[in-house]
Structures are given as structure tokens and as C-alpha cells.
Motif scaffolding. Structure first.
Motif, short mmCIF file in Angstrom:
data_model
loop_
_atom_site.label_atom_id
_atom_site.label_comp_id
_atom_site.label_asym_id
_atom_site.label_seq_id
_atom_site.Cartn_x
_atom_site.Cartn_y
_atom_site.Cartn_z
N VAL A 5 31.80 27.83 44.30
CA VAL A 5 32.66 27.73 43.14
C VAL A 5 32.00 28.44 41.98
N ALA A 7 32.76 31.49 38.41
CA ALA A 7 33.50 32.62 37.87
C ALA A 7 33.09 33.89 38.59
N PRO A 39 38.31 30.18 38.11
CA PRO A 39 38.59 29.25 37.02
C PRO A 39 40.00 29.43 36.46
N GLY A 40 40.62 28.31 36.08
CA GLY A 40 41.93 28.36 35.48
C GLY A 40 43.08 28.38 36.46
N GLY A 44 40.71 26.47 41.30
CA GLY A 44 39.58 26.30 40.40
C GLY A 44 39.64 24.99 39.64
N ASP A 45 40.83 24.64 39.13
CA ASP A 45 40.96 23.40 38.37
C ASP A 45 40.78 22.17 39.26
N ASN A 48 36.78 22.29 39.98
CA ASN A 48 35.91 22.22 38.81
C ASN A 48 36.28 21.12 37.82
N GLU A 49 37.59 20.85 37.67
CA GLU A 49 38.03 19.91 36.64
C GLU A 49 38.41 18.54 37.19
#
Length: 278
Positions: A5, A7, A39-40, A44-45, A48-49
């Protein structure tokens, strides 16, 4: 599958989707056995989020109907099918005898265990029934999953204890609409009872089935798979959660959070159809 994971340097846009690429944009190959979640994006979300905020193990996999490039994310990969196995079971039973529509309705829309047992028994001896359900799985592209013919846990059905990985379940889901008579089951998957409409059930137009149950220590696994509409056709989705608390309710909340994230990225999804078009 290892998961890398981060960028990508110099990435100003998402990579184009190949014909059988994951339904959600935002993934690209980072080398043998690795996947990079940009990311975004939804991928990715999720990684990562959302995933770091969830107390337990969670898995997500998506692919366009007709596609076969399975890209799972998260830290959960396999476990008992529980009531999600009622989908291939119901299809096998209705093919054998269309007179079981009442039991099929209850088994899918209400996840009724007695109705599912009736469908199982309608297929013949336990060995014959297990082979019939496995045959539907094979027809749907799952070449791995075995359906037990005997109870591995005395208090639960043999078929519900089939070990069904997220990837194999998604592979089956991506072919499900294309199987003969499948509409007799997918139609019911669009009519799940109100009390079971968490997770994928919060998404408009979803056709899905959930399954849940405790491990030998009493901790619940909660999982769902199904189809949602998207430009170009449908997207197959499989999700699962095993909260550290072992709580069924927390598991449903975790799946609803995953579904909410999917709803926020619907513009990234590209569906597919049974002829392979996208």
C-alpha cells in the motif's frame, strides 16, 4: 496475496481498467504477488482509511460480472460459509424440483435454516446433496470449495460449515447471473428481509445473501456476497468481518461501514455482463 500500500510517485490519474480488471479503479500491479492501492480510491480508502479503524479482521473483494481477475483486500481471507452457501444450495434444489419455491423463498429472503434443510434433503442422500451443491460451485468457476456431507459441528448444518474463501466466493458471484435458472435465486436475493439488510443491503439495487455464526469460542464471523448495478452491468462483491469482540452486532456494523465506503466510490465502478462485455 501480499498487499503493498502506498502512493505511486508521479501518478496524476487512475490507471485504465483492463476488460477483466477489478471492478473498482485504484489498483495496479506492483510486482509479482503484490497489489498497490492508490490513495483516494475505493481500494486505497479501504486499506488506508477504513481498515485501521475497524476492531477485527475484514476482507473485501470486487470484480465485474464476467471478469475473473480477483483482487482481495484486507486481513480476512477464508472461513465457514454459513448461510451464504444457501445460494448455490437453493439453485441446485430448484433445478432438481421447481416445486420447492416456498422453501427457496424462506431460505434466501429470511435465511430460514429449516427451509434450507428441506432443500438439502430434497437433493437426496447427504453425499448426493453435497455433490449437487459442489457442482453448482464448479459451474460458477469455484474449482476449490468442498461441501461437507456430514456435520463437522453437531449443532450446525454440514453445508454451512463449508470453508469458502473470499476469493472463491467472489469468483462464484461473478458467474452467478450467467448460470442457467440463476434468476430464480438472484431475484430472491433482491428481496432480503428488512432485519438482514445491513452491509450490502444498504446499497440500492443490491442482490445479496448474508451468513453468520460463531466459531468454537463463540466469536462471530459475519459475511455477505452479491451483486450491485453499475455502468456496463453488475459488479460482484464479497465482504466479511470477524470483530475482535466476537459480537454479531459489531460484525454487521463493520460490514455496513464497508458498504458505505463502496457507496461513496460508486463512480469508480464498472460493471460487466455474462457475455464478458464491460
Amino acid at each position: 496475496m501480499a498487499l503493498l500500500v502506498g502512493a505511486l510517485a508521479g501518478c496524476g490519474s487512475q490507471p485504465p481498467l483492463e476488460p477483466d480488471a477489478p471492478a473498482a479503479a485504484g489498483t495496479t500491479t506492483g510486482g509479482p504477488g503484490t497489489v498497490v492501492a492508490l490513495p483516494g480510491t475505493l481500494a486505497g480508502d479501504f486499506v488506508n482509511e477504513l481498515l485501521p479503524t475497524l476492531n477485527g479482521e475484514v476482507g473485501l473483494a470486487m470484480v465485474a460480472v464476467g471478469g475473473d481477475r480477483i483482487t482481495p483486500f484486507g486481513n480476512w481471507s477464508t472461513g465457514p460459509a454459513w448461510s451464504t452457501i444457501k445460494v448455490p444450495l437453493t439453485l441446485a434444489a430448484l433445478r432438481e424440483n421447481s416445486g420447492y419455491t416456498g422453501s427457496a423463498n424462506s431460505a434466501i429472503t429470511n435465511s430460514d435454516n429449516s427451509a434450507a434443510d428441506m432443500l438439502w434433503q430434497s437433493l437426496g442422500t447427504p453425499d448426493v446433496a453435497a455433490q449437487a451443491v459442489e457442482a453448482v460451485l464448479r459451474e460458477g468457476g469455484d474449482a476449490v470449495t468442498k461441501v461437507p456431507s456430514t456435520r463437522t459441528r453437531a449443532e450446525y448444518s454440514p453445508f454451512g460449515q463449508a470453508n469458502w474463501s473470499l476469493s472463491d466466493q467472489l469468483r462464484f458471484a461473478s458467474k452467478l447471473p450467467c448460470l442457467p435458472q440463476a434468476d430464480s435465486v438472484t431475484g430472491l436475493m433482491g428481496k432480503i428481509s428488512y432485519g438482514q439488510r445491513w452491509g450490502l443491503g444498504t446499497l440500492d439495487g443490491a442482490e445479496f445473501k448474508g451468513g453468520w455464526g460463531p466459531d468454537i469460542n463463540g466469536k462471530y464471523l459475519v459475511r455477505q456476497f452479491g451483486l450491485i448495478p453499475a455502468p456496463g452491468g453488475q459488479v460482484a462483491i464479497a465482504i466479511a468481518a470477524q470483530p475482535s469482540s466476537g459480537s454479531f452486532d459489531e460484525g454487521t456494523v463493520m460490514l455496513t461501514k464497508v458498504a458505505t465506503l463502496i457507496s461513496e466510490h460508486l463512480d469508480e465502478l464498472r460493471g460487466g455482463s455474462c457475455n464478458g462485455s464491460h
